[in-house]
Design a protein around this motif. Structure first.
Motif, PDB file in Angstrom:
ATOM      1  N   LEU A  12     -44.414   4.543 -30.303  1.00 40.61           N
ATOM      2  CA  LEU A  12     -44.578   3.265 -29.628  1.00 40.61           C
ATOM      3  C   LEU A  12     -46.032   2.806 -29.619  1.00 40.61           C
ATOM      4  N   ARG A  13     -46.965   3.733 -29.663  1.00 42.23           N
ATOM      5  CA  ARG A  13     -48.380   3.349 -29.709  1.00 42.23           C
ATOM      6  C   ARG A  13     -48.733   2.639 -31.013  1.00 42.23           C
ATOM      7  N   THR A  14     -47.903   2.765 -32.036  1.00 41.85           N
ATOM      8  CA  THR A  14     -48.197   2.181 -33.344  1.00 41.85           C
ATOM      9  C   THR A  14     -47.457   0.877 -33.596  1.00 41.85           C
ATOM     10  N   VAL A  15     -46.627   0.430 -32.652  1.00 37.72           N
ATOM     11  CA  VAL A  15     -45.838  -0.778 -32.866  1.00 37.72           C
ATOM     12  C   VAL A  15     -46.310  -1.871 -31.909  1.00 37.72           C
ATOM     13  N   SER A  16     -45.866  -3.080 -32.163  1.00 38.16           N
ATOM     14  CA  SER A  16     -46.295  -4.223 -31.354  1.00 38.16           C
ATOM     15  C   SER A  16     -45.210  -4.651 -30.377  1.00 38.16           C
ATOM     16  N   THR A  17     -45.638  -5.346 -29.328  1.00 38.71           N
ATOM     17  CA  THR A  17     -44.657  -5.907 -28.405  1.00 38.71           C
ATOM     18  C   THR A  17     -43.764  -6.922 -29.119  1.00 38.71           C
ATOM     19  N   ALA A  18     -44.307  -7.617 -30.110  1.00 39.71           N
ATOM     20  CA  ALA A  18     -43.506  -8.587 -30.857  1.00 39.71           C
ATOM     21  C   ALA A  18     -42.365  -7.900 -31.597  1.00 39.71           C
ATOM     22  N   THR A  19     -42.649  -6.777 -32.242  1.00 39.87           N
ATOM     23  CA  THR A  19     -41.612  -6.052 -32.968  1.00 39.87           C
ATOM     24  C   THR A  19     -40.574  -5.490 -32.010  1.00 39.87           C
ATOM     25  N   VAL A  20     -41.024  -4.968 -30.875  1.00 33.52           N
ATOM     26  CA  VAL A  20     -40.093  -4.462 -29.867  1.00 33.52           C
ATOM     27  C   VAL A  20     -39.231  -5.595 -29.318  1.00 33.52           C
ATOM     28  N   ALA A  21     -39.827  -6.757 -29.105  1.00 32.64           N
ATOM     29  CA  ALA A  21     -39.057  -7.894 -28.605  1.00 32.64           C
ATOM     30  C   ALA A  21     -37.916  -8.253 -29.553  1.00 32.64           C
ATOM     31  N   THR A  22     -38.168  -8.185 -30.847  1.00 36.12           N
ATOM     32  CA  THR A  22     -37.117  -8.461 -31.829  1.00 36.12           C
ATOM     33  C   THR A  22     -36.020  -7.407 -31.764  1.00 36.12           C
ATOM     34  N   ALA A  23     -36.411  -6.143 -31.676  1.00 36.25           N
ATOM     35  CA  ALA A  23     -35.426  -5.060 -31.597  1.00 36.25           C
ATOM     36  C   ALA A  23     -34.567  -5.190 -30.337  1.00 36.25           C
ATOM     37  N   LEU A  24     -35.176  -5.571 -29.220  1.00 36.41           N
ATOM     38  CA  LEU A  24     -34.413  -5.756 -27.989  1.00 36.41           C
ATOM     39  C   LEU A  24     -33.518  -6.986 -28.075  1.00 36.41           C
ATOM     40  N   PHE A  25     -33.996  -8.043 -28.715  1.00 34.04           N
ATOM     41  CA  PHE A  25     -33.189  -9.257 -28.878  1.00 34.04           C
ATOM     42  C   PHE A  25     -31.911  -8.955 -29.659  1.00 34.04           C
ATOM     43  N   ASP A 176     -49.877  -4.712 -25.274  1.00 37.49           N
ATOM     44  CA  ASP A 176     -50.877  -4.883 -26.331  1.00 37.49           C
ATOM     45  C   ASP A 176     -51.521  -6.251 -26.167  1.00 37.49           C
ATOM     46  N   SER A 177     -52.171  -6.744 -27.202  1.00 36.89           N
ATOM     47  CA  SER A 177     -52.903  -8.004 -27.088  1.00 36.89           C
ATOM     48  C   SER A 177     -51.987  -9.204 -26.857  1.00 36.89           C
ATOM     49  N   ASP A 178     -50.704  -9.058 -27.190  1.00 42.99           N
ATOM     50  CA  ASP A 178     -49.753 -10.147 -26.965  1.00 42.99           C
ATOM     51  C   ASP A 178     -49.174 -10.148 -25.561  1.00 42.99           C
ATOM     52  N   GLY A 179     -49.293  -9.039 -24.842  1.00 45.02           N
ATOM     53  CA  GLY A 179     -48.742  -8.979 -23.497  1.00 45.02           C
ATOM     54  C   GLY A 179     -48.041  -7.669 -23.210  1.00 45.02           C
ATOM     55  N   VAL A 180     -47.028  -7.724 -22.348  1.00 46.91           N
ATOM     56  CA  VAL A 180     -46.337  -6.527 -21.873  1.00 46.91           C
ATOM     57  C   VAL A 180     -44.829  -6.721 -22.008  1.00 46.91           C
ATOM     58  N   ILE A 181     -44.137  -5.684 -22.465  1.00 47.74           N
ATOM     59  CA  ILE A 181     -42.690  -5.720 -22.582  1.00 47.74           C
ATOM     60  C   ILE A 181     -42.103  -4.456 -21.966  1.00 47.74           C
ATOM     61  N   VAL A 182     -40.883  -4.584 -21.425  1.00 45.49           N
ATOM     62  CA  VAL A 182     -40.211  -3.500 -20.716  1.00 45.49           C
ATOM     63  C   VAL A 182     -39.025  -3.025 -21.551  1.00 45.49           C
ATOM     64  N   ILE A 183     -39.029  -1.747 -21.901  1.00 46.55           N
ATOM     65  CA  ILE A 183     -37.947  -1.154 -22.688  1.00 46.55           C
ATOM     66  C   ILE A 183     -37.063  -0.348 -21.744  1.00 46.55           C
ATOM     67  N   PRO A 184     -35.769  -0.687 -21.623  1.00 46.55           N
ATOM     68  CA  PRO A 184     -34.895   0.124 -20.776  1.00 46.55           C
ATOM     69  C   PRO A 184     -34.977   1.596 -21.166  1.00 46.55           C
ATOM     70  N   ALA A 185     -35.060   2.454 -20.155  1.00 43.86           N
ATOM     71  CA  ALA A 185     -35.336   3.872 -20.406  1.00 43.86           C
ATOM     72  C   ALA A 185     -34.362   4.501 -21.387  1.00 43.86           C
ATOM     73  N   HIS A 186     -33.081   4.155 -21.282  1.00 42.93           N
ATOM     74  CA  HIS A 186     -32.079   4.808 -22.133  1.00 42.93           C
ATOM     75  C   HIS A 186     -32.170   4.382 -23.594  1.00 42.93           C
ATOM     76  N   LEU A 187     -32.954   3.336 -23.869  1.00 42.69           N
ATOM     77  CA  LEU A 187     -33.112   2.864 -25.242  1.00 42.69           C
ATOM     78  C   LEU A 187     -34.457   3.241 -25.857  1.00 42.69           C
ATOM     79  N   ALA A 188     -35.291   3.935 -25.116  1.00 46.46           N
ATOM     80  CA  ALA A 188     -36.672   4.159 -25.559  1.00 46.46           C
ATOM     81  C   ALA A 188     -36.748   4.862 -26.909  1.00 46.46           C
TER      82      ALA A 188
END
Length: 239
Positions: A12-25, A176-188
């Motif tokens: 997770l330290r190597t990925v962006s909040t933008a990429t995580v946002a897409t995966a969660l979407f 990160d520089s784009d902001g903060v995103i919350v990943i549900p624990a069971h999906l981490a």
């Protein structure tokens, strides 16, 4: 509180909040981004850690006096001393930055205790000092007045809302520089693995576009040749 594995934390330290946002979407999650918060310093490291929460309510003047800080059970002070190493203190300040959620002394204490970062949907006092710490910290804007002015610390490690995002204790916080995103624990773990792979592909695509390639067939990868080129790129790059 669930515990992140080192593997998941490092991915997770190597990925962006933008990429995580897409995966969660893709999984139907649309409101996991904490709204209207910003890093205090553009140079602070990526923030990854489990959520440890603090909830503020509107202050009642007769009981939210300066003397409450003498009480070692005061929820704000207790949160700072009990937030586990590797965790992120997330504060629900009701999106109200007219009074500070905390200041440089408390944030420094979190850093020295080995916490991974701090987030409020309100504001921090001593913002310039916090920005110099090199510690991941996110807020809406600087705010000089003490939290007691408007915020009454009421509960720790309970479900909260922070910047319109639902945060449950143990959820994974990425900043990160784009902001903060919350990943549900069971999906981490699942999200970490997927976004790690997505990041490799996005880096490949970015390189191709910088070299003059068009996006049709490349992004998304609808051409078979794109997948072949990506596989060759990964082999060369060790990705």
């Amino acid at each position: 509180m669930s515990k992140l594995s080192d593997t998941t934390r490092n991915k997770l330290r190597t990925v962006s909040t933008a990429t995580v946002a897409t995966a969660l979407f893709k999984r139907g999650f649309r409101i996991q981004c904490v709204q209207d918060v910003h890093p205090l310093s553009p140079d602070q490291p990526t923030m990854v850690g489990e959520a440890f929460t603090l909830r503020y309510m509107p202050a009642r003047e007769d009981i939210n006096t300066i003397e409450v800080f003498r009480d070692r059970a005061h929820p704000q002070r207790k949160a700072v001393e009990e937030c586990p190493p590797g965790a992120v203190l997330v504060m629900d300040s009701r999106k109200d930055a007219r009074a500070a959620s905390a200041g440089a002394i408390l944030v420094t204490r979190l850093m020295k205790r080995g916490c991974a970062g701090v987030v409020t949907d309100g504001g921090f006092r001593d913002a310039a000092e916090i920005a110099k710490l090199g510690f991941p910290a996110f807020h809406h804007r600087p705010s000089a007045p003490t939290n007691l002015t408007l915020h009454q610390a009421i509960e720790i490690n309970v479900p909260i809302g922070c910047g319109d995002a639902p945060v449950f204790p143990g959820d994974v916080i990425l900043g990160d520089s784009d902001g903060v995103i919350v990943i549900p624990a069971h999906l981490a773990d699942e999200i970490a693995n997927e976004t790690f792979e997505m990041t490799a592909f996005e880096d490949f695509v970015a390189e191709q576009v910088h070299n003059g390639s068009g996006i049709f067939g490349l992004y998304p990868a609808t051409d078979e040749q794109t997948l072949k080129d990506f596989a060759a790129w990964r082999k060369v790059k060790g990705r």
